[in-house]
Design an enzyme around this catalytic site. Structure first.
Site, mmCIF file in Angstrom:
data_model
loop_
_atom_site.group_PDB
_atom_site.id
_atom_site.type_symbol
_atom_site.label_atom_id
_atom_site.label_comp_id
_atom_site.label_asym_id
_atom_site.label_seq_id
_atom_site.Cartn_x
_atom_site.Cartn_y
_atom_site.Cartn_z
ATOM 1 N N GLU A 146 -3.980 0.047 -8.800
ATOM 2 C CA GLU A 146 -2.937 1.053 -9.057
ATOM 3 C C GLU A 146 -1.706 0.316 -9.584
ATOM 4 O O GLU A 146 -1.246 -0.637 -8.951
ATOM 5 C CB GLU A 146 -2.545 1.773 -7.758
ATOM 6 C CG GLU A 146 -3.511 2.847 -7.335
ATOM 7 C CD GLU A 146 -3.035 3.577 -6.070
ATOM 8 O OE1 GLU A 146 -3.203 4.794 -6.018
ATOM 9 O OE2 GLU A 146 -2.514 2.939 -5.140
ATOM 10 N N SER A 194 0.827 -1.206 0.000
ATOM 11 C CA SER A 194 0.000 0.000 0.000
ATOM 12 C C SER A 194 0.860 1.255 0.000
ATOM 13 O O SER A 194 0.349 2.342 -0.278
ATOM 14 C CB SER A 194 -0.842 0.053 1.273
ATOM 15 O OG SER A 194 -1.646 -1.076 1.377
HETATM 16 P P1 NAI Z 1 -3.125 -9.530 6.492
HETATM 17 O O1 NAI Z 1 -2.485 -9.315 7.829
HETATM 18 O O2 NAI Z 1 -4.588 -9.803 6.419
HETATM 19 O O3 NAI Z 1 -2.396 -10.727 5.722
HETATM 20 C C1 NAI Z 1 -1.008 -10.865 5.620
HETATM 21 C C2 NAI Z 1 -0.708 -12.344 5.408
HETATM 22 O O4 NAI Z 1 0.665 -12.491 5.094
HETATM 23 C C3 NAI Z 1 -0.997 -13.209 6.645
HETATM 24 O O5 NAI Z 1 -1.859 -14.266 6.274
HETATM 25 C C4 NAI Z 1 0.384 -13.719 7.067
HETATM 26 O O6 NAI Z 1 0.356 -15.043 7.571
HETATM 27 C C5 NAI Z 1 1.155 -13.623 5.770
HETATM 28 N N1 NAI Z 1 2.588 -13.446 5.953
HETATM 29 C C6 NAI Z 1 3.210 -12.684 6.860
HETATM 30 N N2 NAI Z 1 4.543 -12.767 6.689
HETATM 31 C C7 NAI Z 1 4.746 -13.587 5.634
HETATM 32 C C8 NAI Z 1 5.889 -14.042 4.949
HETATM 33 N N3 NAI Z 1 7.113 -13.668 5.320
HETATM 34 N N4 NAI Z 1 5.713 -14.856 3.886
HETATM 35 C C9 NAI Z 1 4.460 -15.199 3.497
HETATM 36 N N5 NAI Z 1 3.340 -14.803 4.117
HETATM 37 C C10 NAI Z 1 3.492 -14.002 5.168
HETATM 38 O O7 NAI Z 1 -2.731 -8.247 5.630
HETATM 39 P P2 NAI Z 1 -3.481 -7.637 4.332
HETATM 40 O O8 NAI Z 1 -4.458 -6.620 4.773
HETATM 41 O O9 NAI Z 1 -3.887 -8.760 3.451
HETATM 42 O O10 NAI Z 1 -2.272 -6.833 3.665
HETATM 43 C C11 NAI Z 1 -1.310 -7.485 2.850
HETATM 44 C C12 NAI Z 1 -0.640 -6.463 1.955
HETATM 45 O O11 NAI Z 1 -1.647 -5.830 1.140
HETATM 46 C C13 NAI Z 1 0.075 -5.334 2.697
HETATM 47 O O12 NAI Z 1 1.211 -4.967 1.971
HETATM 48 C C14 NAI Z 1 -0.970 -4.219 2.688
HETATM 49 O O13 NAI Z 1 -0.397 -2.952 2.802
HETATM 50 C C15 NAI Z 1 -1.598 -4.425 1.318
HETATM 51 N N6 NAI Z 1 -2.950 -3.905 1.147
HETATM 52 C C16 NAI Z 1 -3.880 -3.980 2.154
HETATM 53 C C17 NAI Z 1 -5.162 -3.478 1.954
HETATM 54 C C18 NAI Z 1 -6.208 -3.575 3.015
HETATM 55 O O14 NAI Z 1 -7.311 -3.020 2.835
HETATM 56 N N7 NAI Z 1 -5.955 -4.255 4.130
HETATM 57 C C19 NAI Z 1 -5.558 -2.857 0.677
HETATM 58 C C20 NAI Z 1 -4.532 -2.888 -0.339
HETATM 59 C C21 NAI Z 1 -3.281 -3.374 -0.080
#
Ligand code: NAI
Length: 289
Positions: free
Chosen positions: A156, A123
């Protein structure tokens, strides 16, 4: 020369965003591999995809057969080596620079196809920092989806200074022609277009609540009913996840040193308390799961 379509996709991380990206790609007929580092996280991710597909069947957006076929196109694994043949990989792990750099360093050694696209769903973290963890920065770019991924239209695209034009063309055609998204293009600056505008707005709402200016309900109703926003800023913060909001704000503050990007202490305390929003069951509001 026509841009080659992507057939084999990898998605790293199967949380809120990764599970949505996996689901969308599978629904669009692509062969998908989903990676999580542990079996239990992988099982949780699979459960997320399954439940979302079930909801799509219930609301008659998909037939049961289509949902089953979509899930059948996904391999859920804890073995990153299985990404060797992926034509495009999207990383969607936690918003932490060091963790993303580590993953891209590993991916670079695993993916064998010389023109494979390596994308981050970050993000806010500048793509250049992630790209330089690989020996092929010209194939790295940001493909930033929005939550919920199967529903929201926007992607994006964020090429870095080093991204090749062909990589950007392939990613654009993947998002538009294969996934049916609308693309906007941002310079590689922390926060890109949408979060550069959204994050200061959400942080202002948190400061407003913390100062006793107005209640959470009144702040949210103000923006929903007065400005026709579908969600108020605090509801949206709960949907995104307060840990993710904090991480995005910190990446933007590090880049620009603007006070309006600095995470307010109240937000920090909520994250320390584990009040992360919908994903933990409580944030500015309470949720039953
Ligand atoms: P989340 O916390 O729901 O999921 C992250 C996942 O990554 C978890 O399932 C975790 O087990 C896994 N993980 C952590 N470290 C890891 C590693 N080293 N290798 C593989 N898997 C690993 O987070 P979310 O919200 O899905 O965010 C993920 C990415 O997407 C971030 O970069 C965030 O900034 C971006 N993002 C989030 C949005 C939102 O609305 N939450 C919108 C757009 C982008």
């Amino acid at each position: 020369m026509a841009t080659r379509t992507i057939g084999k996709v990898g998605v790293i991380g199967c949380g809120l965003m990764g599970s949505g990206i996996v689901e969308l790609c599978a629904r669009r007929g692509l062969d998908v591999i989903s990676f999580e580092p542990t079996q239990s996280a992988s099982d949780t991710g699979r459960g997320r995809v399954q439940r979302s597909l079930d909801r799509a069947v219930k609301s008659e957006k998909l037939t049961r057969a289509e949902a089953d076929a979509a899930l059948g196109r996904v391999l859920f694994t804890t073995d990153l080596d299985s990404f060797a043949d992926r034509e495009l990989t999207v990383e969607a792990i936690v918003e932490q620079e060091a963790a993303k750099i580590e993953v891209f360093g590993r991916l670079d050694k695993i993916v064998t196809s010389p023109d494979a696209v390596l994308a981050s769903n970050t993000s806010s973290i500048p793509i250049m920092k992630i790209a330089m963890a690989t020996a092929r920065p010209e194939y790295v770019l940001g493909i930033h989806f929005f939550n919920p991924v199967p529903v929201l239209k926007l992607v994006e695209l964020v090429p870095s200074l080093m991204t090749a034009a062909e990589t950007e063309d392939r990613a654009r055609s993947f998002a538009v022609d294969q996934l049916g998204k609308t693309v906007v293009r941002s310079k590689d600056k922390a926060g890109f277009i949408v979060n550069s505008l959204l994050i200061p707005y959400i942080l202002a709402a948190v400061r407003m609540l913390d100062s006793g200016f107005a209640s959470a309900e009144d702040i949210d109703n103000g923006m929903m009913l007065g400005c026709a926003h579908p969600l108020g800023p605090l509801q949206l913060a709960d949907l995104i996840g307060l840990d993710t909001i904090k991480a995005i704000a910190e990446a933007m503050y590090e880049e620009f040193k603007e006070p309006l990007y600095s995470a307010p202490p109240f937000l920090l305390r909520m994250v320390e308390a584990g009040l992360l929003g919908r994903k933990s069951g409580r944030g500015f509001y309470e949720y039953t799961r």
